[in-house]
Design an enzyme around this catalytic site. Structure first.
Site: not given
Ligand SMILES: *Cc1c(COP(=O)(O)O)cnc(C)c1O
Length: 392
Positions: A180, A201, A238, A328
């Site tokens: 975040q 990303a 890959t 959640c």
């Molecule tokens: C979205 C999020 C994730 C997970 O990332 P993904 O690429 O969706 O698996 C992990 N930690 C936090 C704090 C997130 O907001």
């Protein structure tokens, strides 16, 4: 009908510049980056360039960046890898009660199947970890501390530099889930002095299904996905070349636009909060009251007497996308562990909605969304069986 997207912390739209950068990697440069002829070499070049772009966003050396399939994988990798690599030293991991499920559920797994002891640090009512609590929790058996940089629900920015220093003084490795935080605040891994940092990303206007782990040079972390020699023999399979290239471009844009992005998000977030207060009564802001100590685009608000899910559904019918504080994972009515840990009163915890603004949000969007929101709240309160009762 107008469509207003206010859930940038769930995912962001992919920017056109990012998509344009990715397309050639499905076409001319489709080769396998491990192949030693033209199309393979061109794909490999794309990876090298992207690794530099991601490294530049966090002040790392490109050799310290390893691409994964998502942020969740990066989180899993660190926790499981350290647990295995350090088992001679100890079996104790420290994290917090308000981490993302990618951390919490991995900890539960390690407890159940690897005999790992986990301490879940409590947080205060705004979601902050107390550094003194971390100091007190570290034992001779502690092998890793994992604390998120910004909380995904209530936006709390944790004092990572201070926390990492405490771990280092005791010779304990430090990981931060920065999914975040990336692109929402300046990050310099050398200044923060962290050992591992997770990224994704799709939270920074890049594609879904691609993440990365920063691993400080010289620190041993065993391979997580076993197989070929990709990612310096640390993560087989890959490479998702187009995804990685898109991540790189998104990271470059995030670096160049960082100040502007933060300013824009903060302005609209303030505008929205003021408007909500003007139009709707009995609202409670969750997370830090000091807006400089929270994610620049995050508002987490409880509306008394009504249910977050009902707000979400009626807003959706008006074209406004938000997320609730309670579910959640969709379909679950479990109370959010983050709201519970920050002692949001039980009477309002179910009426919680998370709004997150971003680069494409406009003032007109906010005007429209808050107008719809105030109508929705009115409607729901009129039919609420608890309206006006004690407990606010
Ligand atoms: C979205 C999020 C994730 C997970 O990332 P993904 O690429 O969706 O698996 C992990 N930690 C936090 C704090 C997130 O907001």
């Amino acid at each position: 009908m107008r469509e207003v997207y206010l859930d940038y912390s769930a995912t962001t739209p992919t920017k056109d510049e990012v998509i344009n950068e990715m397309l050639p990697y499905y076409k001319e440069a489709f080769g396998n980056p491990s192949s030693l002829y033209g199309p393979g070499l061109r794909a490999k070049e794309g990876l090298t360039n992207a690794r530099q772009q991601v490294a530049d966003l966090i002040g790392a050396d490109p050799k310290e960046v390893f691409f994964t399939s998502c942020g969740t994988e990066a989180d899993n990798w660190v926790l499981e890898g350290v647990a295995d690599a350090m088992k001679e030293k100890g079996n104790h991991i420290i994290t917090t009660a308000i981490e993302h499920h990618a951390i919490l559920h991995t900890c539960m797994y390690l407890k159940k199947y690897h005999g790992i002891d986990v301490t879940f640090l409590d947080v205060d009512e705004e979601g902050f970890v107390n550094p003194e609590d971390l100091k007190a929790a570290i034992t001779d058996k502690t092998i890793l501390v994992s604390i998120m940089m910004i909380n995904n629900e209530i936006g709390t920015v944790e004092p990572i530099k201070e926390l990492a220093k405490i771990a280092k003084e005791r010779g304990v490795l430090f990981h931060t889930d920065a999914v975040q935080a990336l692109g929402n605040m300046p990050i310099d891994v050398k200044d923060l002095d962290v050992d591992f940092l997770s990224m994704s990303a799709h939270k920074i206007y890049g594609p879904k299904g691609i993440g990365a782990l920063y691993k400080r040079k010289g620190i041993n972390l065993p391979s997580f996905v076993h197989g070929g020699a990709q990612e310096n023999r640390k993560r087989a399979g890959t490479e998702n070349t187009a995804g990685i290239v898109g991540f790189g471009k998104a990271a470059e844009l995030a670096r160049i636009n960082l100040d502007e992005h933060i300013k824009h998000s903060k302005e609209l977030r303030q505008y929205m909060w003021d408007l909500i207060n003007e139009k709707i009564d009995k609202v409670r802001l969750n997370g830090p009251k000091d807006f400089d100590k929270r994610h620049p685009g995050n508002l987490n608000v409880s509306f008394s007497y009504i249910e977050g899910e009902s707000i979400l559904l009626l807003l959706d019918a008006a074209g406004v996308s938000v997320s609730t504080g309670s579910a959640c994972s969709s379909g679950s009515l479990d109370i959010s562990h983050v709201l519970a840990s920050t002692r949001v009163p039980m009477e309002v915890i179910n009426g919680t909605v998370r709004f997150t603004v971003g680069d494409f949000t406009t003032k007109e969007d906010i005007d429209y969304a808050v107008d719809a929101l105030s109508k929705v709240v009115d409607t729901l309160r009129k039919v609420s069986p608890v309206t006006g009762k004690e407990g606010w």
